[in-house]
Write an enzyme that holds these catalytic residues in place. Structure first.
Site, PDB file in Angstrom:
ATOM      1  N   ASP A   1      10.695  10.774   0.571  1.00  7.44           N
ATOM      2  CA  ASP A   1       9.408  11.708  -0.509  1.00  7.44           C
ATOM      3  C   ASP A   1       8.848  12.772  -0.377  1.00  7.44           C
ATOM      4  OD1 ASP A   1      10.320   9.180  -2.554  1.00  7.44           O
ATOM      5  OD2 ASP A   1       8.982   8.481  -2.545  1.00  7.44           O
TER       6      ASP A   1
ATOM      7  N   LYS B   1       2.714  10.207  -6.848  1.00 11.92           N
ATOM      8  CA  LYS B   1       4.074  10.057  -7.615  1.00 11.92           C
ATOM      9  C   LYS B   1       4.505   8.892  -8.741  1.00 11.92           C
ATOM     10  CE  LYS B   1       7.340   7.989  -5.277  1.00 11.92           C
ATOM     11  NZ  LYS B   1       7.424   6.524  -5.167  1.00 11.92           N
TER      12      LYS B   1
END
Ligand SMILES: C[C@@](CO)(OP(=O)(O)O)[C@H](O)COP(=O)(O)OP(=O)(O)OC[C@H]1O[C@@H](n2ccc(N)nc2=O)[C@H](O)[C@@H]1O
Ligand SMILES: Nc1ncnc2c1ncn2[C@@H]1O[C@H](COP(=O)(O)OP(=O)(O)O)[C@@H](O)[C@H]1O
Length: 287
Positions: free
Chosen positions: A136, A10
């Site tokens: 996350d 990401k």
């Protein structure tokens, strides 16, 4: 039975810290998206009741400290599964880089074991489990593009950002996410305009997205590590449309639309940085 799963990295297009919470974590407002740089995870079911982790790199632990191990262990405990799994991690995402590699590996294990052990958990239930492993992991369970709030686990999906290249460069230093949050001076932050970034993505406005890239954690990491500042300067000099550090760093990414400029930035950085990648923004949710 074996299964292969892609675990994409990401980047944070926008990262704001609103305040420090009573639990010691920071209340966040981030816009994140996945990119076409991925670890590959192979899961093989074992009849014996154990978890085995293997990877080709010495930079990640192969025991219970591995986030992929933690994901398997959590599922086994929560659903009283007395069988095991062997997890092979083909690591392509730089480690401790701000790219969420460990979180994505953990999310891939959750998604994979849900199928292999036929747990029939919804994606939301998997994301809730993920939040127990790391802030996350929930985002990585969904993948795609999202607004993330809370510690990072409150996810609102967004459309994919406009098409572009992402050139990433990671200097050969490691940063500890916990240390960076600890050193953040909350009083003096220049906050991102998250609303403007949301509008840019919702209207697929590339220029507006570039204008609004912003990450408050740069205020800490760039001062600790001048080489990160230097990479940002060089990427701009080589023709990047916009440049930002991802997460707590130290990886820096440049956005560009033209192939020739992507090549120039890539070649320029390769001159002195040994981890450089040019990939597409993905922004599509996991299947
Ligand atoms: C900064 C970010 C931005 O996406 O990414 P990375 O740089 O790690 O990729 C994340 O917030 C990192 O998420 P993740 O790496 O999962 O963090 P965790 O393991 O949950 O937490 C590591 C440490 O960071 C601090 N932490 C994390 C999240 C949060 N909202 N507030 C915090 O203060 C805590 O000190 C915690 O002990
Ligand atoms: N499967 C994994 N892949 C990468 N790092 C892992 C993994 N499991 C545990 N770790 C540990 O987690 C820490 C953060 O790694 P990573 O997720 O790559 O970074 P970041 O949070 O900066 O994006 C590292 O110190 C690493 O040793």
């Amino acid at each position: 039975m074996k299964m292969l799963i892609k675990a994409p990295a990401k980047i944070n297009l926008s990262l704001d810290v609103l305040y420090k919470r009573d639990d010691g974590f920071h209340e966040l407002e981030m816009i994140m998206t996945t990119i076409d740089l991925a670890d590959r995870i192979e899961l093989e079911l074992l009849d014996e009741n154990r978890i085995v982790v293997q990877s080709q790199t010495r930079f990640v632990p192969d025991d219970e400290r591995n986030l992929a191990y933690k994901a398997a262990s959590l599922v086994k405990d929560r659903f009283s599964i007395n069988k095991g799994v062997a997890i092979k991690i083909d690591k392509n995402i730089p480690v401790a880089a701000g790219l969420g590699g460990g979180s994505s590996d953990a999310a891939a294990v959750l998604r994979g074991l849900n199928k292999l052990w036929n747990l029939q958990l919804s994606i939301d239930e998997l994301a809730q489990l993920g939040a127990e492993i790391g802030s996350d992991v929930s985002f990585c369970v969904y993948g795609g593009t999202a607004l993330a709030k809370g510690k990072g686990e409150v996810i609102t999906p967004l459309p994919a950002p406009p098409k572009c290249w992402v050139v990433l460069a990671k200097p050969s230093i490691g940063v500890s996410t916990g240390e960076i949050y600890k050193k953040l001076e909350l009083e003096n932050l220049e906050h991102p305009d998250t609303q403007a970034m949301l509008e840019a993505i919702n209207t697929s406005n590339y220029e507006k997205m570039c204008r609004n890239l912003s990450n408050v954690l740069e205020s800490v990491t760039l001062n600790l590590h001048p080489e990160v500042k230097q990479i940002k300067r060089d990427m701009k000099r080589f023709g990047a449309d916009a440049v930002l550090m991802s997460g707590s760093g130290p990886t820096v990414f440049a956005l560009v639309q033209h192939d020739s400029r992507m090549q120039r930035i890539y070649n320029g950085l390769r001159g002195y940085c040994n981890q450089v990648f040019a990939v597409r923004i993905l922004g599509q949710p996991n299947e």
